[in-house]
Design an enzyme around this catalytic site. Structure first.
Site, PDB file in Angstrom:
ATOM      1  N   LYS A 120      70.020 -62.435  33.733  1.00  0.00           N
ATOM      2  CA  LYS A 120      68.583 -62.123  33.727  1.00  0.00           C
ATOM      3  C   LYS A 120      67.970 -62.731  34.984  1.00  0.00           C
ATOM      4  O   LYS A 120      67.798 -63.935  35.085  1.00  0.00           O
ATOM      5  CB  LYS A 120      67.865 -62.690  32.497  1.00  0.00           C
ATOM      6  N   GLY A 161      66.275 -73.302  37.863  1.00  0.00           N
ATOM      7  CA  GLY A 161      64.829 -73.123  37.792  1.00  0.00           C
ATOM      8  C   GLY A 161      64.164 -74.470  37.663  1.00  0.00           C
ATOM      9  O   GLY A 161      64.741 -75.505  38.027  1.00  0.00           O
ATOM     10  N   SER A 162      62.960 -74.473  37.126  1.00  0.00           N
ATOM     11  CA  SER A 162      62.203 -75.726  37.057  1.00  0.00           C
ATOM     12  C   SER A 162      62.746 -76.621  35.932  1.00  0.00           C
ATOM     13  O   SER A 162      63.344 -76.128  34.965  1.00  0.00           O
ATOM     14  CB  SER A 162      60.731 -75.419  36.818  1.00  0.00           C
ATOM     15  N   GLU A 173      70.678 -76.310  37.400  1.00  0.00           N
ATOM     16  CA  GLU A 173      70.166 -76.905  38.631  1.00  0.00           C
ATOM     17  C   GLU A 173      68.660 -76.820  38.535  1.00  0.00           C
ATOM     18  O   GLU A 173      68.096 -75.731  38.429  1.00  0.00           O
ATOM     19  CB  GLU A 173      70.673 -76.128  39.840  1.00  0.00           C
ATOM     20  N   CYS A 210      64.527 -75.921  46.340  1.00  0.00           N
ATOM     21  CA  CYS A 210      64.612 -77.157  45.564  1.00  0.00           C
ATOM     22  C   CYS A 210      64.944 -78.335  46.465  1.00  0.00           C
ATOM     23  O   CYS A 210      64.652 -79.474  46.148  1.00  0.00           O
ATOM     24  CB  CYS A 210      65.672 -77.005  44.495  1.00  0.00           C
ATOM     25  N   GLU A 243      56.469 -81.610  42.437  1.00  0.00           N
ATOM     26  CA  GLU A 243      57.194 -80.718  43.341  1.00  0.00           C
ATOM     27  C   GLU A 243      56.223 -79.643  43.842  1.00  0.00           C
ATOM     28  O   GLU A 243      55.753 -78.814  43.061  1.00  0.00           O
ATOM     29  CB  GLU A 243      58.351 -80.069  42.567  1.00  0.00           C
TER      30      GLU A 243
END
Ligand code: NAD
Length: 477
Positions: A172, A225-226, A247, A281, A378
């Protein structure tokens, strides 16, 4: 506007609901096309197809699986032009950078497939007439949920490793990159994989992503992702104790010591910082500069930043394109405003760079202190925060005072000091006297604080997608 289907069980299908949703060009704000709006019923179909494919794919001898998957690198090269076109139009990646991503992605696929042939089990020392060994086996059906920030590279990296190790995949992609996801599935179809080994579901994280993360037919989740979404996925995965490889976010410190080459540090970091519109990131979130070098560093850094060519991502001269989506642009604007309100100084940038499209000026924020919002969170966009420090002990404490632990940089001519930093900094990777660079063979991510779970890249990255089954056989006469 053309609408695109999903790839489930080896065929192209519409969403069960028949609904679609648009993706948008971030440089023009114009619709590009309509993707199928996948939801729980579509996820269910894809997971079933993957489970049907599991026995055949997982039991295939590794050499055969690797041989089939080794077609991926060549297929990526064949599709490179179409991938680059969509990266530029759907993500706003400057074209020269998009070409580099496609080439690096193909190299990543080649390397992963070659390395997969070296996966081994182990034999235990055993009693006479007893054979005990660890057999390396795939984990099962793998849900791959990718972020929007480096869309093609992420899809390649996150799909190649689970597939070649024998785990059927349901991908996805981030909803804003759905058409790139469809193009990726078209490329995957050409590999000649058995039906159901690779599936694509398009749709928002809140519906398709949630359904996938919670599905009892999924054994393993590979997510980038976050950190916030990562935690939600872990909670969903807990219901059936799925393995997760993640990650996640970073707020990466770069430390410029009193004895550093300040010209090299400021120039190289500024040149690198705004690549991919600083939506990485690994982008430094906090530059800690020794007070003696501080003003010079800020001046040189800002001079470099003013030279960055912002504009149409389809133009080969463009170094920085738009932000990938409106929501993220608003978030960065909020961070810039918060920095001003909290007493920081905008050295350059700080405003929209065009009336249409999600363009922000590359921004340098000086006189940031450790407690300000821009230093704590971030930013994930084109704004660099520069802070001041006075002692080694203080800067190690500040650098480590974050819920993240992804990557750090240190600039110093004193190698003993550099080694002290590599040991003291609680991060997954450290770069000394250079901005972060990656080669295909290097590992990425890790298990430090809220920045991730599990390793990516190289052999340890492949091993994450396998289990070791212990077998004991008594063959006494
Ligand atoms: P995100 O967490 O918003 O979304 C990532 C993916 O998760 C998307 O496909 C999204 O649709 C899906 N999703 C969202 N909510 C979900 C839910 N509840 N359940 C299941 N799926 C869900 O992240 P993003 O904004 O796309 O990416 C930016 C973030 O990714 C940054 O924090 C960045 O640091 C991080 N990132 C980390 C690495 C790394 O290697 N550590 C690499 C790239 C990006």
């Amino acid at each position: 506007m053309k609408s695109y289907k999903m790839f489930i069980g080896g065929t192209w299908v519409d969403a069960v609901s028949g609904k679609t949703f648009p993706t948008v060009n971030p440089a023009t704000e114009e619709e590009i096309g309509q993707a199928a709006l996948g939801g729980p019923e579509d996820v269910d179909k894809a997971v079933k197809a993957a489970n049907d494919a599991l026995p055949g794919w997982s039991r295939m001898v590794q050499s055969e699986r690797s041989r089939i998957m080794s077609r991926m690198g060549a297929a990526i090269r064949k599709y490179a032009e179409e991938f680059v076109d969509l990266e530029v139009r759907e993500h706003g990646t400057p074209i020269m950078m998009a070409k580099g991503f496609a080439a690096a992605g193909a190299d990543n696929a080649d390397y992963t497939m070659a390395l997969s042939r070296a996966l081994m089990g182990q034999v235990f020392p055993s009693l006479a007439y007893v054979k005990s060994y660890l057999q390396r086996v795939p984990i099962g059906v793998c849900a791959v949920i990718t972020p929007w920030n480096v869309p093609l590279m992420m899809m390649i990296d996150m799909v190649a490793a689970p597939l070649v190790t024998g785990n059927p995949v349901v991908l996805k992609p981030a909803s804003v990159n759905s058409l790139l996801g469809v193009k990726f599935a078209e490329m995957m179809e050409t590999l000649g994989l058995p039906p159901g080994v690779f599936n694509l579901v398009t749709g928002p994280g809140g519906s398709a992503g949630v359904a996938l993360a919670a599905h009892p037919g999924v054994d393993l989740i590979r997510f980038t992702g976050s950190s916030e979404t990562g935690k939600e996925i872990m909670r969903a995965a807990a219901a059936t104790t799925k393995k997760v490889i993640m990650e996640l976010g970073g707020n990466n410190p770069v430390i410029v010591c009193e004895d550093a080459d300040v010209v090299a540090a400021a120039t190289q970091q500024a040149q690198r910082h705004f690549g991919n519109t600083a939506q990485n990131c690994s982008t430094p979130g906090r530059y800690y500069v020794h007070e003696k070098l501080y003003d010079r560093f800020v001046d040189i850094f800002a001079e470099q930043v003013k030279k960055i060519v912002v504009g149409d991502p389809a133009d080969e001269k463009t170094a920085m394109g738009p932000m990938a989506n409106k929501q993220q642009m608003k978030k960065v604007e909020y961070y810039i405003e918060s920095a001003i309100k909290e007493g920081a100084r905008i050295v350059c940038g700080g405003k929209r760079a065009a009336e249409k499209g999600y363009f922000l000026q590359p921004t340098v924020i000086a006189d940031v202190t450790h407690d300000m919002t821009v230093a704590r969170e971030e930013i994930f966009g084109p704004a660099a925060a520069i802070l001041k420090f006075s002692s080694e002990e203080e800067v190690i404490r500040l650098a480590n005072d974050s819920e993240y632990g992804l990557v750090a940089g240190v600039w110093t001519k004193d190698m003993a000091k550099a080694l002290r930093f590599t040991e003291e900094l609680r991060v997954d990777s450290v770069y000394i006297n250079m901005p972060r660079t990656m080669a295909t063979e290097m590992t990425w991510g890790g298990n430090v604080k809220e920045s991730g779970v599990g390793k990516s890249g190289n052999m340890c990255g492949l091993e994450e997608f396998t289990d070791l089954k212990m077998v004991c056989i008594n063959y006494a006469p």
